[in-house]
Each structure stands twice: as C-alpha cells, then as structure tokens.
Design a protein around this motif. Structure first.
Motif, PDB file in Angstrom:
ATOM      1  N   ARG A 229     -19.405  -4.697 -32.832  1.00  0.00           N
ATOM      2  CA  ARG A 229     -19.896  -4.739 -31.440  1.00  0.00           C
ATOM      3  C   ARG A 229     -19.595  -6.086 -30.799  1.00  0.00           C
ATOM      4  O   ARG A 229     -19.447  -6.183 -29.582  1.00  0.00           O
ATOM      5  CB  ARG A 229     -21.366  -4.371 -31.360  1.00  0.00           C
ATOM      6  N   THR A 230     -19.487  -7.152 -31.623  1.00  0.00           N
ATOM      7  CA  THR A 230     -19.138  -8.450 -31.051  1.00  0.00           C
ATOM      8  C   THR A 230     -17.722  -8.406 -30.458  1.00  0.00           C
ATOM      9  O   THR A 230     -17.445  -9.033 -29.434  1.00  0.00           O
ATOM     10  CB  THR A 230     -19.265  -9.568 -32.119  1.00  0.00           C
TER      11      THR A 230
ATOM     12  N   GLY B  45     -25.229 -15.007 -27.637  1.00  0.00           N
ATOM     13  CA  GLY B  45     -24.410 -14.146 -28.490  1.00  0.00           C
ATOM     14  C   GLY B  45     -24.207 -14.755 -29.870  1.00  0.00           C
ATOM     15  O   GLY B  45     -23.214 -15.423 -30.130  1.00  0.00           O
TER      16      GLY B  45
ATOM     17  N   VAL C  38     -28.468 -11.008 -33.256  1.00  0.00           N
ATOM     18  CA  VAL C  38     -29.455 -11.115 -32.176  1.00  0.00           C
ATOM     19  C   VAL C  38     -29.747  -9.737 -31.567  1.00  0.00           C
ATOM     20  O   VAL C  38     -30.825  -9.495 -31.038  1.00  0.00           O
ATOM     21  CB  VAL C  38     -28.984 -12.131 -31.096  1.00  0.00           C
ATOM     22  N   GLY C  39     -28.795  -8.824 -31.708  1.00  0.00           N
ATOM     23  CA  GLY C  39     -28.974  -7.476 -31.185  1.00  0.00           C
ATOM     24  C   GLY C  39     -30.225  -6.807 -31.731  1.00  0.00           C
ATOM     25  O   GLY C  39     -30.889  -6.032 -31.030  1.00  0.00           O
TER      26      GLY C  39
HETATM   27  N1  ASP Z   1     -23.445 -10.734 -32.599  1.00  0.00           N
HETATM   28  C1  ASP Z   1     -23.422 -10.302 -31.244  1.00  0.00           C
HETATM   29  C2  ASP Z   1     -22.695 -11.331 -30.391  1.00  0.00           C
HETATM   30  O1  ASP Z   1     -22.620 -12.477 -30.730  1.00  0.00           O
HETATM   31  C3  ASP Z   1     -24.802 -10.061 -30.705  1.00  0.00           C
HETATM   32  C4  ASP Z   1     -25.438  -8.914 -31.459  1.00  0.00           C
HETATM   33  O2  ASP Z   1     -25.134  -7.774 -31.134  1.00  0.00           O
HETATM   34  O3  ASP Z   1     -26.216  -9.132 -32.381  1.00  0.00           O
HETATM   35  O4  ASP Z   1     -22.153 -10.997 -29.367  1.00  0.00           O
END
Ligand code: ASP
Length: 432
Positions: free
Chosen positions: A387-388, A350, A354-355
């Motif tokens: 979203r995080t 996470g 990365v999503g």
């Molecule tokens: N940034 C998000 C996380 O760390 C992952 C992502 O959706 O890119 O949970």
C-alpha cells in the motif's frame, strides 16, 4: 547510458535476491539460533535499519532547502494559495475515491464471511488518538526547532512556507538567501546520490530481514482479505491513477509508471512514504519533469496527508472484520468510514504500520471491535509494503496534475526515457 541505468537494475536484483534469501530462511532456517541471532536480528537488521536511517537523514534538509526554493520560485502568495488549495483538495478526493472503491469491492466480495478463527488474537494495543482540533492546532509549530528535530513534516512545511514568504518580502537579502538555499539543495541532491550508491546492499538486507520473519503461511487463512486488498490496490493504482494521469495531467500513464520504478522499489522495501520522499522528489522533478516550485511542496505534503493505499486497506478491513464478527453495517456507517479514513490520513505521517493506528480510529468511530485488528496484524507488513507503493504513486499523480494546471511540467523531460536516470556517482579524488 547503460552504466547510468544500472543502479536501479542492481537495486531490483538485490530486492529479488533478498526476498528469496528471506523466504528460504523462513522456510528452513527460522529455528536455527545462529541464523536468527546473528543473521536475521544481527547483520540483516543492522544494515537494513542503518540504511533506512540514512534515507530518513535526507528528508528534513532536503524538504527544507527545496521548499524554500520552491516557494520563493512561485514568488506570489496568491498563486501559492491556489496551488495549496488544489493540492489539498486533490489529496482528499483521491483518498476518498480509494476508500469508496475498497468498500464497494469488499461489500461485493464479502471477505471474512464464514471465517473460522483459530487460536488467540495477536495483541493489538491502541494508541490514544488525538482529536481533530488538536491535529489542526498542531500544524502550527510552537517551536520550529523542535519541529525540525522531530521531523514533523506538516509543521516544517508550515514554517518553511512562512519563512520563504518573508524572504520574498525582504528584497535583496531574501534573494541572497534563496541563492544559498538553492546551492544547499543541489548539494543535498548529491547526498541523496551518495546514499543511493548503497541502496542495493540496504535493500537486500531489508528484504532478507522482512521475508525471513514474514512467512507466506500466515497469509493462507487470511487469503480472502489479502486478495481483496491487493485487487483494490491494483484497481486504484493502475486504473484510477491512469485515468487521472491521462485526463487531468495529459500524460501517458505507461511512461509515468515506468519512470516511477525507483520510487516504487523504495516504497516497497521501506514501507514508508516519508523515508521515500528523497527518491519521490528526485523522480518527480528529474524524471517526470515537474518543476521544483510545485514538487517541493506537493511531495512532502502528500507523504504526510495522502494515503490512498492505506485508505483501501481500511475500507477492506472494515468490511472483513464486520463480516468475521457478524456485524451488519449501515450506509451511514460506511460514510463514516470514508470520512474517517480521509481525515485520519491528514494528521498521521507516512511511516510503517501507521495504517493500523488509523484503522483503530475508524473502528472505534463505527463501533467495530478494535481488538479485531489483531486478526490482520500477521499479514499487515506485506500489505503495508504494497500500500505504501500506492501511497507514493498517489503523491506523484496529484503532483503531476497540479503541475500541469500550473504549466509546470516539462514534457520534453517526461518523454525522454533517459532524463534524470538515477546513476552512480563518482567520488571526487583530491591529490594532496
Ligand atoms: N506505511 C504507509 C506509508 O508510509 C502507511 C501505512 O499504511 O501504514 O505510507
């Protein structure tokens, strides 16, 4: 008490001020070389990035010491196995629910239909994707020292669990080591508090940097996509999680959300579930009353394999890009999207952005043009932050459900509004 609760309020205020300053710079100061070079890419960048590093600095030692204590505390390999399987299945199930919800809402709302593409696509280069077999093999660390050095969470969890089981088998020596790990964990918690004292400053500069670069103008042409993602994040974050909390963890969702606020703030401003682990652990154990034996395992695991918010973005992005390119998707392809976003989340940590890499995996699997990702790149940072927050909330929700099933929730702590409030700590002074 007033004094103790002030740090979260301060961080919240700093976040708002940083956001406003960033937005003002974006609007009026973006062309000024001094502001760009010395403030945005100078002061804001340096302090913000140093603060994120300080958070990351906490993750490996904190997870290690608290997981040793957690596994040793469970004390029974059978129970450990059951906790592991339950947690793993719940993480997969909630991610599956998230992406399914996103697909259903996106199919109904049909964002991207009649979308006019203006200008060239932003460049998006696809990183090579490791096959699932490799991901599974890589859970076992060939070299644990390298795993710790790289902060590879799944490998660290694997090694620490094996090590703590061996401690259980080592009688007195194991017990002594457990005591040391416990002490080290307590000290690490204090290091977390020290870093927390700098949080208002760090969060202010992080926000100012992000929003001076991320203009709201970019969102306008992408409004359809943007709104559907946010609607699904809200539906899942508030709706699905509330139901799960109420029916499976027997907890009041309102209290849960109120107490999760510090973790939300850090998830939002760092866009990284990994960097938020220290705060999530603290909140889940000290504010929500989850026992260390459960949280020490479920929180770091969740930060790595559980990404409900990210899965939501993937579901909506699939439908959006298919609509933009006028590609009709079959039901079997939607099922592939569900399977892929659940699987893709397992091997990816996470961290910010990365999503999108996971989205590239999903797209190539269902045959959508991967370069289409360039279209959503411009608005991704803001959605990443949001979203995080959902990802971290999902980790905490599953943690409480597992803890409840293990009899590992202290309801008195959960119901006490003041329990574990993250306060300021006083540095000791030594008179020499
Ligand atoms: N940034 C998000 C996380 O760390 C992952 C992502 O959706 O890119 O949970």
């Amino acid at each position: 008490m007033q004094h103790k609760s002030s740090i979260t309020t301060k961080i919240l205020i700093a976040m708002g001020l940083g956001l406003i300053l960033g937005a003002l710079i974006n609007q009026w100061g973006a062309d000024n070389a001094f502001i760009r070079d010395y403030l945005v890419n100078g002061l804001f960048y340096v302090v913000g990035a140093a603060f994120v590093n300080a958070l990351k600095m906490l993750v490996v030692p904190l997870v290690t010491f608290s997981l040793i204590g957690g596994v040793y505390g469970i004390g029974d390999v059978g129970i450990l196995g059951r906790v592991g399987i339950k947690t793993f299945l719940l993480y997969l199930a909630t991610t599956g629910m998230a992406v399914t919800l996103a697909l259903l809402v996106a199919i109904a709302a049909a964002p991207g239909q009649g979308f006019e593409r203006i200008g060239a696509l932003a460049e998006f280069t696809v990183a090579p994707v490791p096959p699932l077999a490799e991901v599974l093999i890589a859970i076992v660390p060939g070299n644990p020292v390298a795993a710790f050095a790289e902060g590879n969470m799944l490998q660290i969890i694997f090694f620490v669990i094996v090590f703590a089981i061996a401690m259980l088998m080592s009688g007195d020596r194991g017990r002594q080591l457990a005591g040391i790990a416990d002490n080290l964990n307590e000290v690490m918690m204090k290091v977390v508090m020290l870093v927390m004292d700098f949080a208002p400053v760090g969060v202010f500069f992080l926000m100012a940097k992000t929003f001076s670069e991320q203009g709201f103008g970019l969102i306008v042409p992408m409004l359809g996509y943007f709104v559907v993602v946010i609607a699904c994040l809200l539906l899942h974050g508030l709706g699905t999680f509330s139901l799960l909390l109420y029916f499976m963890a027997k907890l009041n969702p309102l209290v849960f959300f109120r107490k999760m606020r510090p973790a939300h703030i850090f998830a939002f401003s760092t866009a990284s579930s990994n960097a938020t682990i220290p705060i999530t652990l603290q909140v889940v154990e000290k504010r929500l009353g989850v026992g260390n034996a459960t949280a020490a395992f479920t929180v770091p695991l969740g930060a790595t394999i559980n990404m409900d918010g990210t899965a939501i973005m993937q579901g909506v992005a699939t439908v959006f890009i298919a609509n933009v390119y006028g590609i009709g998707l079959e039901w079997s392809q939607y099922l592939t999207v569900i399977g892929m976003s659940v699987l893709a989340s397992i091997g990816t940590a996470g961290v910010p952005g990365v999503g999108l890499i996971m989205l590239a995996m999903v797209f190539s699997q269902v045959g959508l043009p991967v370069e289409g990702i360039g279209l959503i790149l411009g608005v991704d940072r803001l959605l990443d932050m949001l979203r995080t927050v959902v990802n971290v909330t999902g980790d905490a929700t599953v943690t409480t459900i597992v803890a409840r099933s293990q009899g590992q929730i202290d309801d008195r702590i959960f119901n006490d509004p003041e329990a574990g409030v993250i306060g300021e700590i006083r540095l000791p002074h030594r008179n020499c």
